[in-house]
Design a protein around this motif. Sequence first.
Motif, PDB file in Angstrom:
ATOM      1  N   PHE A   1     -27.781  58.332  10.906  1.00 54.53           N
ATOM      2  CA  PHE A   1     -27.854  56.907  11.197  1.00 54.53           C
ATOM      3  C   PHE A   1     -27.674  56.180   9.871  1.00 54.53           C
ATOM      4  O   PHE A   1     -28.555  56.192   9.018  1.00 54.53           O
ATOM      5  N   THR A   2     -26.516  55.571   9.674  1.00 52.74           N
ATOM      6  CA  THR A   2     -26.163  54.960   8.387  1.00 52.74           C
ATOM      7  C   THR A   2     -25.865  53.490   8.597  1.00 52.74           C
ATOM      8  O   THR A   2     -24.707  53.078   8.706  1.00 52.74           O
ATOM      9  N   TYR A   3     -26.923  52.691   8.662  1.00 50.80           N
ATOM     10  CA  TYR A   3     -26.782  51.258   8.919  1.00 50.80           C
ATOM     11  C   TYR A   3     -25.968  50.603   7.814  1.00 50.80           C
ATOM     12  O   TYR A   3     -26.213  50.809   6.634  1.00 50.80           O
ATOM     13  N   SER A   4     -24.994  49.809   8.198  1.00 47.65           N
ATOM     14  CA  SER A   4     -24.129  49.148   7.234  1.00 47.65           C
ATOM     15  C   SER A   4     -23.729  47.788   7.757  1.00 47.65           C
ATOM     16  O   SER A   4     -23.645  47.567   8.966  1.00 47.65           O
ATOM     17  N   SER A   5     -23.492  46.861   6.810  1.00 48.06           N
ATOM     18  CA  SER A   5     -23.051  45.517   7.176  1.00 48.06           C
ATOM     19  C   SER A   5     -21.726  45.159   6.531  1.00 48.06           C
ATOM     20  O   SER A   5     -21.310  44.010   6.605  1.00 48.06           O
TER      21      SER A   5
ATOM     22  N   SER B   1     -21.459  55.876  11.270  1.00 48.47           N
ATOM     23  CA  SER B   1     -20.157  56.198  10.700  1.00 48.47           C
ATOM     24  C   SER B   1     -20.256  57.220   9.586  1.00 48.47           C
ATOM     25  O   SER B   1     -19.285  57.886   9.256  1.00 48.47           O
ATOM     26  N   GLY B   2     -21.444  57.336   8.983  1.00 47.12           N
ATOM     27  CA  GLY B   2     -21.597  58.205   7.829  1.00 47.12           C
ATOM     28  C   GLY B   2     -21.195  57.547   6.533  1.00 47.12           C
ATOM     29  O   GLY B   2     -21.386  58.126   5.459  1.00 47.12           O
ATOM     30  N   VAL B   3     -20.614  56.341   6.608  1.00 43.75           N
ATOM     31  CA  VAL B   3     -20.144  55.552   5.458  1.00 43.75           C
ATOM     32  C   VAL B   3     -19.437  56.401   4.412  1.00 43.75           C
ATOM     33  O   VAL B   3     -19.562  56.172   3.205  1.00 43.75           O
TER      34      VAL B   3
ATOM     35  N   LEU C   1     -21.131  52.243   8.100  1.00 45.94           N
ATOM     36  CA  LEU C   1     -20.618  51.433   8.778  1.00 45.94           C
ATOM     37  C   LEU C   1     -19.896  51.177   7.563  1.00 45.94           C
ATOM     38  O   LEU C   1     -19.111  51.992   7.549  1.00 45.94           O
TER      39      LEU C   1
END
Length: 651
Positions: free
Chosen positions: A173-177, A162-164, A412
Amino acid sequence: LNTCFRMPLRTMMLSSLRVVIILVLRLVCAAVAGSVPGPGDGLWRPIAPEAVGLDGPTLWKAANEVAADLPPRNCWAVIRGGFLVHEEYYGGAGPATKYEADSAAKTAIALVMGVAWTKGLFDLDTPLAVYGVKPLATFTDDPRSMQYWPLLTTRHVLAQASGVGQWPPGKNFTYSSGNGIQHLERLLAVVTGSEDTTLWATENFAKPMGVPGLFIADGPQLSAGGGQLVSCRCLARIGQLLLNKGAWKRADGEGFELVSERYIDMMTSPSIPSLTAGYGFLLWLGFPGPTAKNVYCRWGSTPGCGAIVEEPTNFYKLDRRMYLAPGWMGKLLIVFPDDDLVVVTLGNTAVGSARCDMRYGTSSSDDSYAFMVVFSRLRETLRLAARAQPLVVQGSSVADSNPEQPKQDLSLGPLAHGDASPTAPAALGAPADAAGAQGRGSCTCYCAPDQGFGSCFAAPLGATGDEDCKDFGAVAGPMCPLVGLVQECETYNLTALQLNRAAAHAGPGAGEVLDACSPASQDGSMECHLVRGCEGGKSPLGLETYSTACVCQTKWVACTYASSPCIAADPYTPLVPLPLGGLTHETSSGISRTDAGGWESAAVLTFGAFALVSLIVVSKVRALKVGRVVSPLSAERDGTDDLSAVAYAQF
């Protein structure tokens, strides 16, 4: 059928007659399984491992080696051909005991979105803004981020790209929770016309899957970042649905398409190949071959961690395809699609590797190393699985109900590993009127390290801040479950600059101690016992390395004040009633817990002592069985939505 599911193969003689019996039973069980493997919305069907081409003693050996490698384990389950072929439980847990899944539950969220996509409710590549979805904090806390909002699609969020709000969607690649991934829930609310997305997900996914209580603690807004409460059997259903390519079956055995096969194909393929080959839709992917570019997920701020690393070569020598859903503290759902195999293991273990050193801080971990430890112990089982023909052809015979074609232009926030849903309390009733809690503030104490569960206490009268909650930390700490710390013994060639940064991060002398106990011993919050050192032993990865293991009991935790009262039925931080007279030095080290979940600190401490003794013995005698096999024939239903089933070992 009774023979199929109960026959004591271990007691049978190794003879040609046995081979014939096994072949016949495999044919019978294949017919029982029908065209769609798995339990449907009913119970898992158990079967002898030999009936599906596996070996009971080999599975037992693998389970106990993993329990010794990654202490403490809570449960272990193996599925093949849609049958439950092996399971183990530890520390008094059972088939219905639930644990916080953390990010392992993200894969279930991706499948919920797959149900909605299959129903034609949204397009993967249409911007969320077109549907009327409002941006969350990730895209509003920085004015510059709003230029990216009109570009964000569902595919971007599912691909963790998502690019947060900091980069263009689809470019990083922008891993988010947290808020980044929570946009999936906001889209679901818009396209279903219901703000109660938890109810929609329950009716359309959890109930058909046979786990109606999967989202019970989420509140009206589905927690897209994970953190749901699951059993080993529950997560195994998620893996089976992936093997089935979205096909499932009803109670009458009739198969149907729960998730489109096309969606499953996209979910289990690289979502944005230009970014990484190792991530699908909220699912990690692994590929064989000497030049496979597999992704290794490493978390934290210590040397070698804090990055999603794609190695130029197949560093861990993966020799088959796999799907991986990892959760914080060593929770793993592993699917081997070419072997028709699902493996689940849950525990409470922080794992560090030579490339992501956990000894500089327990907030760092290497999920990929934890997976490879399990994978190495499964090699013989996988070899047997490769030789045996599958019982049934996987996949759905139902026509694809959504003909949308995937496009090549794949383009994310705060829920992190261990964080529970921010909306969870809303689903659990009004604040408790217990021990004088009504109308008073609360002191919430979360278990370490960085867990999303713990205890809640009625704050002292007149409390205004965290300082007023400090004394509760010594009460809440011993109620937390045992924590395992595992660190690969070989040290990575860190630069002097990295070592200096690590020392500043962890405190003086932290890097000098070469056992796993060092990070937890820095502030005195845990009492740790070394159960395996680095002397001798062969690495489970076949390398010239091994791991040291430590098991810790928490002594105290930090607590935070809130003006709102505790929620008695909150399974993550339930109310702990204080004795008359309130907190005293005599009661601060052990207090009875009698909340709605029905568990007590005494049980936790008993479990801790039992598990610790077991782990020490196992470290000395590897062949000793540390768990107990619970007969799946007499096990409780894994789909129960009764919160009383969320015992102390939910953690």
